[in-house]
Design an enzyme around this catalytic site. Structure first.
Site, PDB file in Angstrom:
ATOM      1  N   GLU A 171      36.122  12.599  10.691  1.00 26.08           N
ATOM      2  CA  GLU A 171      36.438  11.840  11.900  1.00 26.08           C
ATOM      3  C   GLU A 171      35.912  12.508  13.167  1.00 26.08           C
ATOM      4  O   GLU A 171      36.325  12.169  14.269  1.00 26.08           O
ATOM      5  CB  GLU A 171      37.942  11.597  11.976  1.00 26.08           C
ATOM      6  N   LYS A 181      46.797  -0.503  10.646  1.00 26.21           N
ATOM      7  CA  LYS A 181      45.465  -0.474  10.031  1.00 26.21           C
ATOM      8  C   LYS A 181      45.232  -1.825   9.367  1.00 26.21           C
ATOM      9  O   LYS A 181      45.928  -2.165   8.406  1.00 26.21           O
ATOM     10  CB  LYS A 181      45.377   0.635   8.980  1.00 26.21           C
TER      11      LYS A 181
END
Length: 439
Positions: free
Chosen positions: A212, A348
């Site tokens: 990330e 999400k």
């Protein structure tokens, strides 16, 4: 207006794994969505359909999901004549076509690709920005839009990086910034100081980044990671102005009812594994010594008692976020509300599988005064729809990695564009990130 063509193909995500891309065509043009994928996944997430053929892509192919779009969803959706502006009706149609509770028939990745592409087509049909279309269908306030605090994952551990650090994400949150663009600038400056400090302390290779975009030095303890971040904040000139958030992803190291902080070592010492209470004590010590404002997945999704015991001790001090615990699913959100286990939802879209279900999950969380943090996945793409989702839903907080790697910056750059477009018609959530619905 109706949909004239739906076509899917496989493309690659930021890990080099195949993922599903969907094109939806209407008289207004072609609208494309790409589905992300997670590494640390909750056991109750909607079913991501992978081929399982180990001779190709190590079993991670998505040709079955692609075929399900092209051979099943496409002809049925086109024949239905449904209007692309009616997101809920189309998502409901997709769910009925699948017919299973966890989308295992067609695959959540197939369904979500269509759902998100349809949302983009719907916005174009109304001739409005995507965030405004999402605000319309979610019935969010539009007098002033809320721009989110960017929770930036600047130091990676757990399943997102090598090294022995158990906790998965260490984030910075510029809550004191006057605007989103200034928050992003502050985050970028802290990040660069962190990279420099990390290299000087641990060697040049320690500046290499994880999935990330955060640095991933070979650090053993959370205190060591937090000290490094605090030093970087101070070196950048923002002492007392930048907060810290954690995503522990503790389900990844939950074994036999205990927590193994040395879980990457196959010969870890069982006598050092922690009980839920011992892990809670560690968190309380960290909260007392560092400017932590949010902890995600402090305990396993199976360890409900640990969540409920921890909540009353710290809920007045910080945000406790459910991710693996709640998987963007109303069933588990309701359970967490009833058990007083958390006070924020990690949203999400690929955990639940359609935009409509994601919106309903957020609305359920808001109804109990929870915060909602919109999130990327570790296997990301250039698609930046979550930037429009976070603004449209008015959640006030987003996590989408470090200010590094273009699949992460795609989302942050889109919010910069939205900020510029809205001008005085938007406010930065800042310290009000947890209750952004009230801003």
């Amino acid at each position: 207006m109706t949909i004239s063509k739906v076509h899917s193909r496989y493309v690659y995500d930021s890990r080099g794994n195949p993922t599903v891309e969907v094109d939806v065509t209407t008289e207004n043009g072609l609208f494309r969505a790409i589905v992300p994928s997670g590494a640390s996944t909750g056991i109750n997430e909607a079913m991501e359909l992978r081929d399982g053929d180990k001779s190709k892509w190590q079993g991670k192919g998505v040709t079955k999901a692609v075929d399900n779009v092209n051979k099943t969803i496409a002809p049925h959706l086109i024949k239905s004549g449904l209007d692309e502006k009616n997101q809920e009706e189309i998502d409901s149609f997709l769910l009925k076509l699948d017919g299973t509770p966890n989308k295992r028939s067609l695959g959540a990745n197939a369904i979500l690709g269509v759902s998100l592409a349809v949302a983009k087509a719907g916005a174009a049909a109304k001739q409005v920005p995507l965030y405004r279309h999402i605000a319309d269908i979610s019935k969010s306030k539009q007098d002033k839009y809320v721009l989110p605090v960017p929770f930036q994952n600047v130091l990676n551990g757990g399943s997102h990086a090598g090294g022995s650090l158990a906790f998965q994400e260490f984030m910075i949150a510029p809550t004191n910034a006057p605007s989103f663009s200034e928050a992003l600038r502050i985050g970028s400056e802290v990040y660069h100081h962190l990279k420099s400090l990390t290299k000087s302390k641990y060697g040049q290779s320690a500046g290499n980044v994880g999935d990330e975009g955060g640095v991933a030095p070979d650090i053993e303890t959370p205190e060591e990671a937090l000290d490094l971040i605090v030093a970087s904040i101070e070196k950048a000139g923002y002492k007392g102005k930048v907060s810290i958030a954690l995503d522990v992803a503790s389900s990844e190291f939950y074994k036999d009812g205990k927590y193994d902080l040395d879980f990457k070592n196959p010969n870890s010492d069982k006598s050092k594994w922690l009980s839920g209470d011992q892990l809670a004590d560690l968190y309380e010590s960290l909260i007392d010594n560092y400017p932590i404002i949010s902890i995600e997945d402090p305990f396993s999704e199976e360890d409900w008692d640990a969540w409920s015991n921890f909540y009353p001790k710290v809920a007045s001090k910080l945000q406790i976020v459910g991710d693996d615990l709640t998987v963007t699913n109303p069933i588990f959100i309701k359970k967490a509300i009833e058990k007083k286990a958390a006070n924020a939802l990690l949203l999400k879209v690929n955990q639940i599988g359609t935009l409509t279900e994601s919106i309903k999950a957020a609305q359920l969380a808001f109804s109990d005064k929870w915060g909602v943090m919109v999130s990327h996945r570790s296997g990301e793409t250039e698609d930046h729809i979550i930037a429009d989702i976070v603004v449209g839903l008015r959640t006030g907080q987003i996590k989408t990695g470090a200010p590094s790697r273009s699949e992460r910056l795609a989302k942050l750059n889109q919010i910069l564009r939205i900020e510029q477009e809205l001008g005085d018609d938007a406010v930065y959530s800042g310290k009000g990130f947890h209750t952004a619905q009230n801003l």
